[in-house]
Design a protein around this motif. Structure first.
Motif, short mmCIF file in Angstrom:
data_model
loop_
_atom_site.label_atom_id
_atom_site.label_comp_id
_atom_site.label_asym_id
_atom_site.label_seq_id
_atom_site.Cartn_x
_atom_site.Cartn_y
_atom_site.Cartn_z
N SER A 96 0.81 -1.23 0.00
CA SER A 96 0.00 0.00 0.00
C SER A 96 0.84 1.27 0.00
O SER A 96 0.29 2.38 0.10
N GLU A 97 2.17 1.13 -0.11
CA GLU A 97 2.99 2.33 -0.27
C GLU A 97 2.72 2.92 -1.65
O GLU A 97 2.47 2.21 -2.61
N GLN A 98 2.77 4.24 -1.71
CA GLN A 98 2.51 4.92 -2.98
C GLN A 98 3.80 5.51 -3.53
O GLN A 98 4.64 6.03 -2.79
N ARG A 99 3.93 5.43 -4.86
CA ARG A 99 5.08 6.00 -5.54
C ARG A 99 4.61 6.89 -6.68
O ARG A 99 3.56 6.65 -7.27
N ARG A 100 5.42 7.87 -7.00
CA ARG A 100 5.01 8.90 -7.97
C ARG A 100 5.77 8.74 -9.28
O ARG A 100 6.90 8.26 -9.32
N TYR A 101 5.14 9.18 -10.36
CA TYR A 101 5.82 9.30 -11.64
C TYR A 101 6.73 10.53 -11.60
O TYR A 101 6.27 11.67 -11.54
N TYR A 102 8.04 10.30 -11.60
CA TYR A 102 9.02 11.37 -11.78
C TYR A 102 9.64 11.13 -13.16
O TYR A 102 10.37 10.16 -13.36
N ILE A 103 9.32 12.01 -14.08
CA ILE A 103 9.66 11.75 -15.48
C ILE A 103 11.15 11.97 -15.73
O ILE A 103 11.82 12.71 -15.01
N ARG A 104 11.64 11.34 -16.77
CA ARG A 104 13.02 11.50 -17.20
C ARG A 104 13.05 11.82 -18.68
O ARG A 104 12.12 11.51 -19.43
#
Length: 796
Positions: free
Chosen positions: A626-634
Motif C-alpha cells: 500500500s505504499e505509494q510511488r510517484r511518476y518522476y519523469i526522465r
C-alpha cells in the motif's frame, strides 16, 4: 610508371595535393597490384592521422605507460572525465604485487588492452568520442578485475593470460548477461552477504539493542526491492552495528587546511564496503557505480522528492543486446595484445567462439534497452501545467530572484551601482551585510525584494526547511527558491518535450545565444519569425583528442522560444552582477546558502524536474504494501513525445498542434518526419504502448487475431490468452468503496509484461501498426486524416 609514383609519395618527393584524380586512382590500383601499401598508408594517415597514434602514449594518459599508477583525463565537448588506475594496489595470490617484475608481462598486457580502447587501428580506423573511450576503459577495468577475482581458479599467478580458456570467458559473459557488471563480473551482492553474515556473531544482543535505539529507522519493515541482502531484522541491526564500528558510515575527506577528518555518511559509504570485500584483490574503483543497499541505511534519506519514484527503466532482469555487444567489444580488444614479445599471451583463438549469438543461446536478452513508457495523458497534462506556470510566473520569479541574489551576496555598493533586472531596469545597490545581519535580512527584509504578485500568491520566505509539511508549503507557494526550482523544472520539461533532446544535449545548452535567429521574439520582427534551437548533437561529430559534436538547429515553437529568451536575459544579468562562480548553462541551479548561481549538472537538472512533478502532483501508483510511488519523469521518456503525440492524437487531439509547431503541411509529412527522426526501436516501443492502451479501451480491431498470434509465438494455448481491458475492472468496481483511482503496481507489471510481448512481435515483424492516410471534403474544405490499422501476419 605506377611503381615510381609509389616511391615518389613514400620518399616525399611528391605530395598528395599535387596528384591529379587520375594519378590518385593509378596509385590505388598499383598499390593493390604490387601488394605495396606504403603510399596508401601515407595517404590514409594524411587524412585521418591514425598511424600517428602512439599506443604507449594516448592523449588521455597523463603520465608514462610504465608508471605504477595511471592518471587519466579524457575531454569531450567541454566535459572532463578523470580517472586514476592504481596498478600497484593489486596483490596476487602469491603475495606479490601486480607491479612486481615477475608479473610484468601480465601488467603490460592489461595496459595495452586499455590503450587499445582508443587506438584507431583497432577500431576500424575511427577515433572514438571521449565519452566512448571513458566507457570502454571502465568496461575493460571491470573485465580485468573479474579475471583477478577468479585468479586462483585460472592459476593467474603462474600462467598469467595463458591459463584462461574459452570456457572461462564464456562463463563470464553468461554471468554478465544474467546479472550485469556489479553482480555478474564482481558477484558483489553475494560476496557482501557472505562477508557480513560472518560478522553477526561479532555483535552482542546488548550492543544491537543500544544501536537500534540510536537508529530506530533500522526497525522498519522492508519492501521486497529494499531487501536485496535478505537479512532478518535482528541480523540487519547487528550487521549495521558492525559496519558502523568499521567505518562504513564515515566519509573520509582530505583537506589541505584541516588535514584528514571524517564525517557521518548515514546512507553508507560504498567505497568502504567495496574495499572490505575485495581488499587488494582488484584495481580500486571509484564510488560511482558501486551499489548502496537500502536495508543498510541508518536514517531515511528523503532527498527532495515527496514519494519514491516509480522505476522509469523497464523492470526486467534481462540484459539488453546493446549492453552485451559493448562488453563483448571490450573483451575482443584483448586480442590486440597477441603477437607482442613483452606481454603475456592468450591461448590461440581462445576468444573466437565468444560471440553474441552463442551467449544469447544461454540467456534471454532484451532487444534494446527500453524505458517505461509514460501514460500519454500524464505528459499532456504536465506540459499544459508547465506552460501555464511559465506564462504566469516567469517574469516575477526571475526579477525577484535577481534582486534577492544580488543583495544576498552582499556585494559592495560600487559593484552593484549598475545592476539591472533582466529587462534592463535599474535596481538599487546594497551595502555588505554581516552574517547576523544576513540572518535577519533573510527572515524579514528579503521579502521586500519579492514581487508583490508572488507575495499575493503565497510567498512568505526564501526557502522551506526540510520537514513533514514542506511539500504542502511548496504547493502553497510559500518559498521563492522553491518557485525558482519549479520554474526551471517547467522550462526543462517544455524544452525536453517539444525538442526531443537527449539529457546531455540539454545540459550543455549555453547560458544565452541558443535561439536562431538571435532576435527578441517579443519584438515586431520576432513575432513574425520562425525560430530554431541551436544545440550540439550527441553521438555525432568527430572523436579523438579534439573531438566535437555536430552543431545543429531544429525548429522550436515561438511560445517556447519566448520563455527561453527571458531565461537567457536573466542568465546574462546574473553574469553581469558576478553572481556566478563559473560559466553558466541555460538552466542553472541556485546555491541557497551562498546566494550564488551554478551551472547545471545531471543531478541538479533532475532535481528541478522532480520538484516540478511534486508541485504539479503527477500521478501515483500503489505498491504491494500500500505504499505509494510517484511518476518522476526522465528525459529519455520525453524523447518519445513526438511519436506519442502522433499515435495518441486520435484520443487527445494534439496532432494539429504538433504539425503547426514544426511547420509541416499535412499529417503524412509529419509522420515522415517522425519516422526519420526516431529509430525503429523507439517507434516500436510507442506502438506497443498504444496497442496496450487501445486494448484497455476496447478500441482495437483484430484483437482476437492478436491473441492467437501471441499464443502461437509463445507456445501456449489461445484459450489462456486474455486481452481484457483494465477499464472493465474499473466499471465493475465503480460502486465499491474499495476501488482506488491509483493503479496498483501489479496492474502496472501485468501491463508491462504484455507490452513487452507485443514489442517482440513488432520487432519480429509478426504484427505491425501503421497509419493509413486519406483526404475527405467537408463543407468545401479538404481535410487530411488517417486511421491506425493493426496488421497481423501468419507465423511460419
Amino acid at each position: 610508371m605506377p611503381e615510381k609514383l609509389i616511391e615518389c609519395i613514400v620518399n616525399k618527393s611528391k605530395t598528395l595535393s599535387e596528384l591529379t584524380k587520375a594519378e590518385l586512382k593509378e596509385l590505388y590500383n598499383a598499390s593493390i597490384e604490387n601488394n605495396d601499401f606504403r603510399a596508401l598508408k601515407i595517404a590514409t594517415n594524411n587524412v585521418t592521422g591514425i598511424y600517428d597514434y602512439d599506443e604507449r602514449k594516448p592523449y588521455w594518459l597523463l603520465n608514462d605507460f610504465i608508471a605504477p599508477q595511471w592518471h587519466i583525463e579524457i575531454k569531450d565537448n567541454g566535459t572532463s572525465y578523470k580517472r586514476f588506475i592504481d596498478w600497484s594496489a593489486v596483490t596476487l595470490s602469491d603475495g606479490k604485487k601486480l607491479t612486481h617484475s615477475s608479473h610484468s608481462p601480465l601488467l603490460r598486457a592489461f595496459k595495452y588492452w586499455i590503450t587499445a580502447t582508443d587506438n584507431p587501428r583497432e577500431n576500424a580506423g575511427k577515433f572514438k568520442k571521449g565519452i566512448s573511450v571513458n566507457i570502454g576503459i571502465l568496461l575493460i577495468i571491470s573485465l580485468i578485475n573479474s579475471i583477478l577475482i577468479h585468479s586462483e581458479a585460472s592459476n593467474l599467478t603462474e600462467q598469467h593470460l595463458s591459463g584462461l580458456s574459452s570456457d572461462f570467458f564464456m562463463d563470464l559473459m553468461i554471468k554478465y548477461g544474467e546479472s550485469g557488471t556489479l553482480n555478474g563480473l564482481y558477484d558483489y551482492t553475494n560476496k557482501v552477504r557472505k562477508f557480513l553474515i560472518e560478522k553477526v556473531s561479532c555483535v552482542s544482543d546488548h550492543e544491537a539493542k543500544l544501536f537500534s535505539k540510536d537508529y530506530p529507522y533500522l526497525s522498519r519493515s522492508l519492501l521486497p526491492d529494499e531487501s536485496v541482502l535478505n537479512f532478518s531484522d535482528c541480523d540487519r541491526v547487528k550487521v549495521c552495528c558492525w559496519l558502523n564500528k568499521n567505518g562504513y558510515y564515515q566519509s573520509t575527506i582530505n583537506s589541505t587546511k584541516v588535514g584528514l577528518f571524517t564525517r557521518k555518511h548515514l546512507q553508507g559509504n560504498p567505497h568502504v564496503l567495496h574495499s572490505l570485500i575485495y581488499g587488494s584483490q582488484i584495481i580500486p574503483v571509484a564510488n560511482k557505480g558501486i551499489a548502496t543497499f537500502d536495508e543498510l541505511q541508518l536514517v531515511k534519506i528523503d532527498g527532495v522528492k515527496e514519494f519514491k519514484a516509480i522505476p522509469c527503466v523497464e523492470e526486467s532482469e534481462m540484459m539488453s543486446e546493446v549492453s552485451l555487444r559493448n562488453i563483448l567489444g571490450a573483451l575482443m580488444l584483448l586480442n590486440t595484445v597477441q603477437g607482442r614479445y613483452d606481454v603475456s599471451q592468450l591461448p590461440p583463438q581462445v576468444l573466437n567462439d565468444i560471440t553474441l549469438s552463442r551467449v544469447s543461446k544461454h540467456i534471454k536478452l532484451r532487444r534494446k534497452g527500453r524505458y517505461a513508457t509514460l501514460p500519454p495523458q500524464l505528459v499532456f497534462n504536465l506540459i499544459e501545467s508547465c506552460f501555464e506556470f511559465c506564462y504566469e510566473h516567469q517574469d516575477s520569479i526571475l526579477n525577484s530572484m535577481l534582486l534577492v541574489l544580488t543583495i544576498g551576496r552582499t556585494k559592495s555598493s560600487a559593484k552593484n551601482s549598475n545592476n539591472k533586472n533582466y529587462y534592463g531596469k535599474n535596481q538599487k545597490s546594497s551595502p555588505k551585510l554581516s552574517s547576523s545581519e544576513r540572518g535577519a535580512w533573510v527572515i524579514s527584509d528579503a521579502m521586500k525584494l519579492v514581487d508583490m504578485k508572488l507575495i499575493k500568491k503565497g510567498v512568505k520566505r526564501l526557502s522551506i526547511p526540510y520537514n513533514d509539511g514542506m511539500f504542502i508549503k511548496m504547493r502553497n507557494n510559500e518559498s521563492l527558491f522553491s518557485l525558482y526550482d519549479v520554474l526551471m523544472g517547467s522550462i526543462q520539461i517544455l524544452t525536453g518535450a517539444v525538442m526531443a533532446k537527449r539529457i546531455d544535449e540539454l545540459i550543455k545548452l549555453k547560458d544565452h545565444g541558443n535561439l536562431y535567429p538571435n532576435i527578441n521574439p517579443f519584438s515586431d520582427i520576432g513575432e513574425n519569425t520562425d525560430y530554431d534551437l541551436i544545440s550540439y548533437l550527441k553521438k555525432s561529430g568527430n572523436g579523438g583528442k579534439h573531438g566535437m559534436n555536430a552543431k545543429i538547429r531544429r525548429p522550436i515553437p515561438r511560445s517556447v522560444a519566448k520563455i527561453i529568451w527571458k531565461l537567457e536575459r536573466f542568465n546574462q544579468a546574473i553574469s553581469k552582477a558576478a553572481l556566478n562562480k563559473s560559466e553558466l548553462s541555460l538552466f542553472n541551479n541556485v546555491d541557497t546558502q551562498e546566494f550564488i548561481v551554478n551551472k547545471i549538472t545531471k543531478l541538479s537538472y533532475y532535481k528541478h524536474v522532480d520538484v516540478a512533478c511534486d508541485y504539479f502532483e503527477t500521478p501515483i501508483v500503489t505498491l504491494e504494501n500500500s505504499e505509494q510511488r510517484r511518476y518522476y519523469i526522465r528525459q529519455h521518456q520525453l524523447r518519445r513525445f513526438f511519436a506519442m503525440v502522433f499515435f495518441w492524437s486520435k484520443s487527445f487531439d494534439g496532432l494539429d498542434t504538433l504539425r503547426w509547431m514544426l511547420g509541416h503541411s499535412d499529417m503524412q509529412h509529419l509522420y515522415n518526419y517522425i519516422t526519420e527522426s526516431e529509430t525503429g526501436a523507439v517507434l516500436n516501443g510507442v506502438k506497443a504502448s498504444y496497442i496496450i492502451d487501445a486494448i484497455q479501451k476496447n478500441k482495437l480491431d483484430n484483437i482476437q487475431q492478436l491473441a492467437d498470434v501471441i499464443a502461437e509465438h509463445y507456445g501456449v494455448h489461445s484459450a489462456n490468452i486474455s486481452l481484457s481491458a483494465i477499464t472493465d475492472a474499473a466499471i465493475d468496481y465503480e460502486d465499491s468503496n474499495c476501488y482506488k483511482t491509483e493503479p496498483h503496481i501489479e496492474q502496472i507489471k501485468l501491463q508491462e509484461n504484455l507490452e513487452f510481448q507485443i514489442l517482440e512481435l513488432l520487432d519480429d515483424g509478426v504484427i505491425s501498426l501503421e497509419p493509413e492516410f486519406f483526404t475527405i471534403e467537408h463543407d468545401g474544405h479538404k481535410i487530411n486524416d488517417f486511421s491506425l490499422t493493426l496488421r497481423v501476419k501468419k507465423l511460419d
